[in-house]
Design an enzyme around this catalytic site. Structure first.
Site, PDB file in Angstrom:
ATOM      1  N   LYS A  65       0.820  -1.226   0.000  1.00 55.05           N
ATOM      2  CA  LYS A  65       0.000   0.000   0.000  1.00 55.05           C
ATOM      3  C   LYS A  65       0.843   1.262   0.000  1.00 55.05           C
ATOM      4  CE  LYS A  65      -3.901  -2.008   2.594  1.00 55.05           C
ATOM      5  NZ  LYS A  65      -3.336  -3.213   3.203  1.00 55.05           N
ATOM      6  N   THR A 124     -11.226  -1.431   4.251  1.00 55.41           N
ATOM      7  CA  THR A 124     -12.509  -2.041   4.658  1.00 55.41           C
ATOM      8  C   THR A 124     -12.732  -1.941   6.170  1.00 55.41           C
ATOM      9  OG1 THR A 124     -11.331  -4.131   4.373  1.00 55.41           O
ATOM     10  CG2 THR A 124     -12.985  -3.610   2.749  1.00 55.41           C
ATOM     11  N   ARG A 216      -7.644 -13.816   8.906  1.00 55.82           N
ATOM     12  CA  ARG A 216      -7.916 -14.458  10.196  1.00 55.82           C
ATOM     13  C   ARG A 216      -8.933 -15.593  10.168  1.00 55.82           C
ATOM     14  NH1 ARG A 216      -8.246  -8.618  12.802  1.00 55.82           N
ATOM     15  NH2 ARG A 216      -8.872  -8.290  10.633  1.00 55.82           N
TER      16      ARG A 216
HETATM   17  O1  C5P Z   1      -7.789 -11.081   8.705  1.00 54.21           O
HETATM   18  P1  C5P Z   1      -8.535 -10.400   7.602  1.00 54.21           P
HETATM   19  O2  C5P Z   1      -9.316 -11.360   6.713  1.00 54.21           O
HETATM   20  O3  C5P Z   1      -9.379  -9.244   8.082  1.00 54.21           O
HETATM   21  O4  C5P Z   1      -7.370  -9.799   6.687  1.00 54.21           O
HETATM   22  C1  C5P Z   1      -7.594  -8.886   5.659  1.00 54.21           C
HETATM   23  C2  C5P Z   1      -6.293  -8.504   5.040  1.00 54.21           C
HETATM   24  O5  C5P Z   1      -6.540  -7.613   3.960  1.00 54.21           O
HETATM   25  C3  C5P Z   1      -5.332  -7.803   5.974  1.00 54.21           C
HETATM   26  O6  C5P Z   1      -4.023  -8.275   5.665  1.00 54.21           O
HETATM   27  C4  C5P Z   1      -5.448  -6.337   5.619  1.00 54.21           C
HETATM   28  O7  C5P Z   1      -4.212  -5.660   5.761  1.00 54.21           O
HETATM   29  C5  C5P Z   1      -5.846  -6.394   4.159  1.00 54.21           C
HETATM   30  N1  C5P Z   1      -6.667  -5.283   3.650  1.00 54.21           N
HETATM   31  C6  C5P Z   1      -7.880  -4.927   4.186  1.00 54.21           C
HETATM   32  N2  C5P Z   1      -8.609  -3.875   3.668  1.00 54.21           N
HETATM   33  C7  C5P Z   1      -8.150  -3.207   2.614  1.00 54.21           C
HETATM   34  C8  C5P Z   1      -6.925  -3.566   2.038  1.00 54.21           C
HETATM   35  C9  C5P Z   1      -6.200  -4.630   2.582  1.00 54.21           C
HETATM   36  O8  C5P Z   1      -8.340  -5.566   5.129  1.00 54.21           O
HETATM   37  N3  C5P Z   1      -8.891  -2.246   2.061  1.00 54.21           N
END
Ligand code: C5P
Length: 242
Positions: A65, A124, A216
């Site tokens: 990012k 998100t 997760r």
């Molecule tokens: O654990 P989880 O499913 O929430 O992980 C989501 C991953 O996506 C994390 O590594 C986070 O940094 C990444 N991410 C996100 N939202 C965004 C971009 C990337 O959650 N808009």
């Protein structure tokens, strides 16, 4: 060639060191194809880990990012173009000059294989209320997403990282070929953690998401392999690879 359903799921490898990552991959028995390497792991292990994973056949999304002045981002992308990765990203909020610089840096250096360049619209973990509290933003969230997605599209990037709930609309005002890569995936009944605009894998498919990013719900599951298979099956919704 169309990526397979398995290749369309990137597991977010948010581990402190590669030791935990290799332990996790052992438990996944070669079933996972896509890995998302984010800041936590990359800033610790760097390019050697990326190269090792690529040698083992994993498809990699390097989720760093970038968000800096255009010149710095251009030169960084020029470096990253040498990495054996499928996807890389920048924050759309860096603005048009930065987005174009990122694309130019990647294009100037790539060999036979150019990674997809994605723009992160709005994390998100943010929602309307967090926009108001943190940035004094009164603009409705969907308008903000539309504006940022169009900025990314007009700057010539390959797609966006967005919530599954925004995928269909983004394609409608950018292009059906504009990629949507969607974190915030949570199977029904699983904790939302810090995600605010989440959807189930089934919903994500129906909403037109091209790729899922799931962390997760898989990495923290008691049985990560079973959790991965459940998510994969829900994403496929009974369809097989073409
Ligand atoms: O654990 P989880 O499913 O929430 O992980 C989501 C991953 O996506 C994390 O590594 C986070 O940094 C990444 N991410 C996100 N939202 C965004 C971009 C990337 O959650 N808009």
């Amino acid at each position: 060639m169309q990526p397979s359903w398995q290749e369309r799921i990137y597991v977010a490898c948010d581990f402190p060191t590669q030791h935990e990552l290799w332990g996790f991959l052992d438990r996944m028995e070669g079933e996972v194809k896509g890995l998302k390497i984010g800041m936590q792991l990359f800033y610790r292990e760097g390019l050697p880990l990326v190269e090792k994973l690529a040698t083992q056949g994993y498809k990699l999304f390097l989720d760093l990012k970038l968000f800096d002045i255009p010149n710095t981002v251009r030169l960084t992308m020029k470096n990253m173009a040498q990495y054996p990765i499928e996807m890389v990203n920048v924050h759309a909020m860096g603005g048009r000059a930065m987005l174009e610089a990122a694309r130019e840096g990647l294009e100037a250096a790539h060999g036979s294989h150019k990674p997809y360049l994605l723009g992160v619209t709005l994390l998100t973990s943010m929602d309307q209320e967090s926009m108001r509290q943190n940035w004094l933003h009164a603009l409705p969230l969907p308008k903000m997403i539309q504006h940022l997605s169009q900025l990314v599209w007009q700057s010539g990037l390959d797609g966006v990282v967005c919530s599954p709930w925004e995928a269909k609309e983004i394609k409608s005002y950018c292009s059906p070929n504009f990629l949507t890569v969607t974190p915030g995936i949570r199977p029904a009944g699983i904790s939302q953690d810090d995600q605010k605009r989440s959807a189930t894998p089934n919903e994500a498919r129906q909403l037109g998401a091209d790729y899922l990013v799931v962390g997760r719900p898989i990495t923290m599951a008691t049985d990560p392999l079973a959790a991965y298979h459940t998510i994969l099956e829900q994403f496929k919704g009974g369809q097989e690879d073409e």
